[in-house]
Design a protein around this motif. Structure first.
Motif, PDB file in Angstrom:
ATOM      1  N   LEU A  44       0.831  -1.204   0.000  1.00  0.00           N
ATOM      2  CA  LEU A  44       0.000   0.000   0.000  1.00  0.00           C
ATOM      3  C   LEU A  44       0.866   1.256   0.000  1.00  0.00           C
ATOM      4  CD1 LEU A  44      -2.793  -1.019   2.540  1.00  0.00           C
ATOM      5  CD2 LEU A  44      -3.086  -0.621   0.088  1.00  0.00           C
ATOM      6  N   ALA A  45       1.937   1.233   0.783  1.00  0.00           N
ATOM      7  CA  ALA A  45       2.832   2.391   0.859  1.00  0.00           C
ATOM      8  C   ALA A  45       3.473   2.664  -0.492  1.00  0.00           C
ATOM      9  CB  ALA A  45       3.901   2.156   1.923  1.00  0.00           C
ATOM     10  N   GLN A  46       3.919   1.612  -1.181  1.00  0.00           N
ATOM     11  CA  GLN A  46       4.556   1.774  -2.488  1.00  0.00           C
ATOM     12  C   GLN A  46       3.562   2.276  -3.525  1.00  0.00           C
ATOM     13  OE1 GLN A  46       6.485  -1.885  -3.563  1.00  0.00           O
ATOM     14  NE2 GLN A  46       7.887  -1.844  -1.839  1.00  0.00           N
ATOM     15  N   THR A  47       2.358   1.727  -3.514  1.00  0.00           N
ATOM     16  CA  THR A  47       1.351   2.123  -4.495  1.00  0.00           C
ATOM     17  C   THR A  47       0.897   3.561  -4.305  1.00  0.00           C
ATOM     18  OG1 THR A  47       0.556  -0.160  -4.615  1.00  0.00           O
ATOM     19  CG2 THR A  47      -0.895   1.548  -5.475  1.00  0.00           C
ATOM     20  N   LEU A  48       0.705   3.963  -3.054  1.00  0.00           N
ATOM     21  CA  LEU A  48       0.206   5.303  -2.759  1.00  0.00           C
ATOM     22  C   LEU A  48       1.317   6.341  -2.694  1.00  0.00           C
ATOM     23  CD1 LEU A  48      -2.372   4.396   0.039  1.00  0.00           C
ATOM     24  CD2 LEU A  48      -2.838   4.817  -2.380  1.00  0.00           C
ATOM     25  N   GLY A  49       2.569   5.885  -2.626  1.00  0.00           N
ATOM     26  CA  GLY A  49       3.681   6.822  -2.557  1.00  0.00           C
ATOM     27  C   GLY A  49       3.827   7.482  -1.199  1.00  0.00           C
ATOM     28  N   VAL A  50       3.521   6.735  -0.127  1.00  0.00           N
ATOM     29  CA  VAL A  50       3.654   7.260   1.228  1.00  0.00           C
ATOM     30  C   VAL A  50       4.468   6.269   2.061  1.00  0.00           C
ATOM     31  CG1 VAL A  50       1.462   8.504   1.102  1.00  0.00           C
ATOM     32  CG2 VAL A  50       1.492   6.166   1.977  1.00  0.00           C
ATOM     33  N   ASP A  51       4.728   6.598   3.328  1.00  0.00           N
ATOM     34  CA  ASP A  51       5.452   5.661   4.185  1.00  0.00           C
ATOM     35  C   ASP A  51       4.465   4.787   4.950  1.00  0.00           C
ATOM     36  OD1 ASP A  51       4.495   7.210   6.369  1.00  0.00           O
ATOM     37  OD2 ASP A  51       6.236   8.513   6.246  1.00  0.00           O
ATOM     38  N   VAL A  55       0.292   4.863   6.093  1.00  0.00           N
ATOM     39  CA  VAL A  55      -0.676   3.801   5.776  1.00  0.00           C
ATOM     40  C   VAL A  55      -1.464   3.422   7.021  1.00  0.00           C
ATOM     41  CG1 VAL A  55      -0.921   1.362   5.147  1.00  0.00           C
ATOM     42  CG2 VAL A  55       0.578   2.855   3.812  1.00  0.00           C
ATOM     43  N   TYR A  56      -0.788   3.242   8.136  1.00  0.00           N
ATOM     44  CA  TYR A  56      -1.469   2.874   9.378  1.00  0.00           C
ATOM     45  C   TYR A  56      -2.407   3.989   9.848  1.00  0.00           C
ATOM     46  CZ  TYR A  56       1.524  -1.232   9.820  1.00  0.00           C
ATOM     47  OH  TYR A  56       2.136  -2.433   9.606  1.00  0.00           O
ATOM     48  N   ARG A  57      -2.016   5.241   9.609  1.00  0.00           N
ATOM     49  CA  ARG A  57      -2.915   6.349   9.955  1.00  0.00           C
ATOM     50  C   ARG A  57      -4.150   6.329   9.069  1.00  0.00           C
ATOM     51  NH1 ARG A  57       1.929   9.507  10.564  1.00  0.00           N
ATOM     52  NH2 ARG A  57       1.661  10.377   8.463  1.00  0.00           N
ATOM     53  N   TYR A  58      -3.945   5.995   7.786  1.00  0.00           N
ATOM     54  CA  TYR A  58      -5.087   5.888   6.877  1.00  0.00           C
ATOM     55  C   TYR A  58      -6.037   4.775   7.322  1.00  0.00           C
ATOM     56  CZ  TYR A  58      -2.842   8.955   3.399  1.00  0.00           C
ATOM     57  OH  TYR A  58      -2.302  10.018   2.745  1.00  0.00           O
ATOM     58  N   ILE A  59      -5.473   3.632   7.715  1.00  0.00           N
ATOM     59  CA  ILE A  59      -6.297   2.522   8.176  1.00  0.00           C
ATOM     60  C   ILE A  59      -7.114   2.954   9.393  1.00  0.00           C
ATOM     61  CG2 ILE A  59      -6.265   0.223   9.211  1.00  0.00           C
ATOM     62  CD1 ILE A  59      -5.703   0.183   6.243  1.00  0.00           C
ATOM     63  N   SER A  60      -6.481   3.692  10.305  1.00  0.00           N
ATOM     64  CA  SER A  60      -7.172   4.193  11.489  1.00  0.00           C
ATOM     65  C   SER A  60      -8.311   5.128  11.088  1.00  0.00           C
ATOM     66  CB  SER A  60      -6.188   4.924  12.406  1.00  0.00           C
ATOM     67  OG  SER A  60      -6.849   5.487  13.523  1.00  0.00           O
ATOM     68  N   SER A  61      -8.070   5.981  10.090  1.00  0.00           N
ATOM     69  CA  SER A  61      -9.109   6.910   9.617  1.00  0.00           C
ATOM     70  C   SER A  61     -10.286   6.151   9.020  1.00  0.00           C
ATOM     71  CB  SER A  61      -8.522   7.864   8.571  1.00  0.00           C
ATOM     72  OG  SER A  61      -7.514   8.684   9.122  1.00  0.00           O
ATOM     73  N   LEU A  62      -9.996   5.084   8.266  1.00  0.00           N
ATOM     74  CA  LEU A  62     -11.059   4.279   7.668  1.00  0.00           C
ATOM     75  C   LEU A  62     -11.889   3.585   8.745  1.00  0.00           C
ATOM     76  CD1 LEU A  62      -9.227   2.636   4.606  1.00  0.00           C
ATOM     77  CD2 LEU A  62     -10.838   4.555   4.594  1.00  0.00           C
ATOM     78  N   ASN A  63     -11.213   3.072   9.777  1.00  0.00           N
ATOM     79  CA  ASN A  63     -11.930   2.420  10.869  1.00  0.00           C
ATOM     80  C   ASN A  63     -12.823   3.405  11.618  1.00  0.00           C
ATOM     81  OD1 ASN A  63     -10.896  -0.177  10.440  1.00  0.00           O
ATOM     82  ND2 ASN A  63      -9.081   0.223  11.670  1.00  0.00           N
ATOM     83  N   LYS A  64     -12.337   4.629  11.792  1.00  0.00           N
ATOM     84  CA  LYS A  64     -13.138   5.660  12.462  1.00  0.00           C
ATOM     85  C   LYS A  64     -14.368   6.024  11.632  1.00  0.00           C
ATOM     86  CE  LYS A  64      -9.336   7.779  15.052  1.00  0.00           C
ATOM     87  NZ  LYS A  64      -8.483   8.991  15.209  1.00  0.00           N
ATOM     88  N   ALA A  65     -14.241   5.836  10.312  1.00  0.00           N
ATOM     89  CA  ALA A  65     -15.367   6.116   9.413  1.00  0.00           C
ATOM     90  C   ALA A  65     -16.248   4.878   9.230  1.00  0.00           C
ATOM     91  CB  ALA A  65     -14.843   6.579   8.062  1.00  0.00           C
ATOM     92  N   ASN A  66     -16.042   3.863  10.086  1.00  0.00           N
ATOM     93  CA  ASN A  66     -16.826   2.626  10.061  1.00  0.00           C
ATOM     94  C   ASN A  66     -16.627   1.809   8.791  1.00  0.00           C
ATOM     95  OD1 ASN A  66     -18.048   3.098  12.616  1.00  0.00           O
ATOM     96  ND2 ASN A  66     -19.515   4.501  11.656  1.00  0.00           N
TER      97      ASN A  66
END
Length: 336
Positions: A44-51, A55-66
């Protein structure tokens, strides 16, 4: 110019770009996890161009959004999404797509339609995600612009992704019937798939093409049909998806405009420290100046931003942006 002298406008630009980049990355992440079934943080990090931390922060954001994203631990672990959750791409009919395209051509600023750019941008995004179109080869028009994007009509998106994932898991080559834009015809290719990625509203296979003897990218919606062969392949250990995306970014930016701006060494540190866009590249020059390059859909989006740096910034390309700024400066000269 010191960092604290940078105008509030520049900071608003950065905040706006970062916000849009995060939304775009979150949507791409949902699509990737949903269709690939199990995906690692590294991929995911390689595809999105982030570290990985992002990615883990994004996953946390998705979980918060149910959004039901879960983690499977272990050697063959990764992220997966609840099978009951489904975000299906837009699946418009041929007639509906045609109506949208015609509207985008008819509604222009010349006809006093003030949202021409926004409409064209929306239609472009809809075209890129509407991969389940029912079109066939006979739908190619004289311009070749419309149905080329939807040439893969034999199999739907889910079947294609399922076969690609299976071939990668089993180490089996793919035989694909691919529509080539350059040659305007269908060609049979044998491909060893290394990765399946979702970028800019499209799915791509990144893999070794036996016909070209090189690693290439293939749009899924230009694949007429594909079959998993019995031929075994091994993905090279030295292949890096991150490096490939970095070196071939323009392949995933079709229709976009490359902008290159040279910044004076007085503010070079500031330019290097800020993440201006998700697709930026910063190159340092021998004299201390830096070149910032990125892609946009419309040069008007960045004209005022560049001019805000005054004499500390010079547009190198595109020529259209240089001319627009020159005309703006000439008008300012007349006033003052």
């Amino acid at each position: 110019m010191k960092n604290n002298d940078i105008s509030e406008y520049h900071y608003k630009f950065v905040l706006g770009v970062k916000s849009m980049s995060k939304i775009s990355n979150l949507l791409e992440m949902i699509m990737i996890i949903q269709y690939k079934g199990l995906t690692t943080a590294s991929e995911l990090a390689q595809t999105l161009g982030v570290d990985k931390k992002t990615v883990y922060r994004y996953i946390s954001s998705l979980n918060k959004a149910n959004i039901p994203v879960y983690t499977k631990k272990g050697r063959y672990g990764g992220f997966y999404i609840d099978k009951n959750f489904y975000m299906k791409p837009v699946d418009l009919t041929k007639e509906e797509l045609t109506a949208l395209l015609m509207a985008s051509e008819m509604l222009t600023t010349q006809n006093e339609f003030v949202y021409e750019r926004e409409l064209k941008s929306a239609v472009y995004k809809i075209k890129n995600v509407c991969v389940n179109s029912k079109m066939d080869l006979n739908d190619i028009d004289d311009t070749g612009n419309f149905s080329m994007d939807y040439i893969g009509n034999t199999e739907n998106l889910e079947n294609k992704i399922s076969k690609v994932n299976y071939s990668m898991n089993k180490g089996r080559s793919l035989n694909i019937n691919y529509f080539s834009i350059n040659k305007s015809n269908l060609t049979m290719r044998k491909v060893d798939p290394y990765n399946l990625i979702f970028k800019q509203g499209d799915w791509y296979i990144i893999g070794y093409c036996h016909m070209k003897d090189d690693v290439e990218s293939f749009k899924l919606n230009r694949i007429k049909s594909l079959e998993v062969s019995s031929d075994i392949y091994i993905r090279p250990h030295n292949f890096s998806l991150k490096d490939y995306l970095r070196d071939h970014w323009e392949l995933f930016m079709e229709g976009n405009i490359k902008v290159v701006v040279k910044f004076n060494r007085n503010i070079s540190s500031f330019i290097k420290e800020v993440q201006w866009t998700v697709n930026q590249n910063v190159a340092e020059l021998e004299n201390g100046n830096v070149l910032l390059s990125f892609y946009v859909d419309d040069v008007e989006d960045v004209k005022e931003w560049v001019m805000g740096f005054g004499r500390n910034a010079e547009v190198i390309e595109p020529e259209k942006l240089r001319k627009n700024i020159k005309l703006e400066l000439e008008e300012l000269y007349k006033k003052y």
